[in-house]
Design an enzyme around this catalytic site. Structure first.
Site, short mmCIF file in Angstrom:
data_model
loop_
_atom_site.label_atom_id
_atom_site.label_comp_id
_atom_site.label_asym_id
_atom_site.label_seq_id
_atom_site.Cartn_x
_atom_site.Cartn_y
_atom_site.Cartn_z
N HIS A 194 0.84 -1.20 0.00
CA HIS A 194 0.00 0.00 0.00
C HIS A 194 0.88 1.25 0.00
O HIS A 194 2.04 1.21 0.43
CB HIS A 194 -0.89 0.02 1.24
CG HIS A 194 -1.97 -1.01 1.24
ND1 HIS A 194 -3.03 -0.97 2.10
CD2 HIS A 194 -2.16 -2.11 0.47
CE1 HIS A 194 -3.83 -2.00 1.88
NE2 HIS A 194 -3.32 -2.71 0.89
N GLU A 211 0.89 3.83 1.90
CA GLU A 211 1.39 4.19 3.23
C GLU A 211 2.59 3.33 3.64
O GLU A 211 3.57 3.84 4.19
CB GLU A 211 0.29 4.02 4.29
CG GLU A 211 -0.94 4.84 4.04
CD GLU A 211 -2.06 4.09 3.32
OE1 GLU A 211 -3.23 4.32 3.66
OE2 GLU A 211 -1.75 3.27 2.43
N CYS A 263 -6.16 1.87 5.89
CA CYS A 263 -6.79 0.61 6.31
C CYS A 263 -6.23 0.19 7.67
O CYS A 263 -5.34 0.83 8.23
CB CYS A 263 -6.54 -0.47 5.26
SG CYS A 263 -4.81 -1.04 5.21
N CYS A 315 -2.35 -0.45 7.55
CA CYS A 315 -1.54 0.76 7.48
C CYS A 315 -1.64 1.58 8.77
O CYS A 315 -0.66 2.16 9.22
CB CYS A 315 -1.94 1.59 6.27
SG CYS A 315 -1.56 0.74 4.71
#
Length: 149
Positions: free
Chosen positions: A56, A58, A86, A89
């Site tokens: 992701h 992040e 999410c 993260c």
């Protein structure tokens, strides 16, 4: 005195990263990490490119920022991300002890707020910065995906 380096300025930089993800056929989420009004990390989703569910924006940004500062704690840093993080993260942000999270669009189904994920107690959160722009890019991506299939 007006600070040109505000949340909107840095969210626009995160949106540029999201556009890079879009251009690579990745879910268009972008992130930047800022310390002392300087971008120290830029990233976007790479889950398809790397065939890695943890890639992701992040997560990529945390790794780059930690490398930049030479340490794992990001206490003096702010994460700007185009979509509410999410659970994964947000959990990583807890361990990195990120000072502040600023997100654009809300993630109603899998966001850390809905999932009730605990952040580090000192982490500040601001949501809704350039929410419309962030949401529109995501919506456009998924509409185009559906139309191609």
């Amino acid at each position: 005195m007006i600070n040109p380096f505000d949340d909107t300025y840095f969210m626009k930089r995160a949106l540029q990263e999201a556009q890079s993800a879009f251009d690579k056929n990745e879910v268009p989420i972008g992130a930047v990490i800022v310390m002392n009004n300087q971008i120290i990390a830029r990233a976007h989703n790479l889950t398809e490119t790397l065939t890695d569910v943890t890639a992701h924006a992040e997560m990529q940004a945390f790794t780059a920022a930690a490398d930049f500062i030479g340490g794992k704690y990001l206490k003096e840093c702010t994460l700007y991300v185009t979509l509410e993080p999410c659970q994964m993260c947000a959990g990583a942000s807890y361990w990195a002890q990120i000072g502040k999270i600023v997100y654009g669009a809300k993630e109603e189904k899998r966001g850390f707020l809905t999932m009730k994920t605990t952040l580090h107690p000192k982490t500040k959160v601001v949501g809704g910065i350039l929410e419309d722009e962030c949401s529109k890019l995501l919506t456009r991506f998924f509409i185009e995906k559906r139309n191609l299939n």
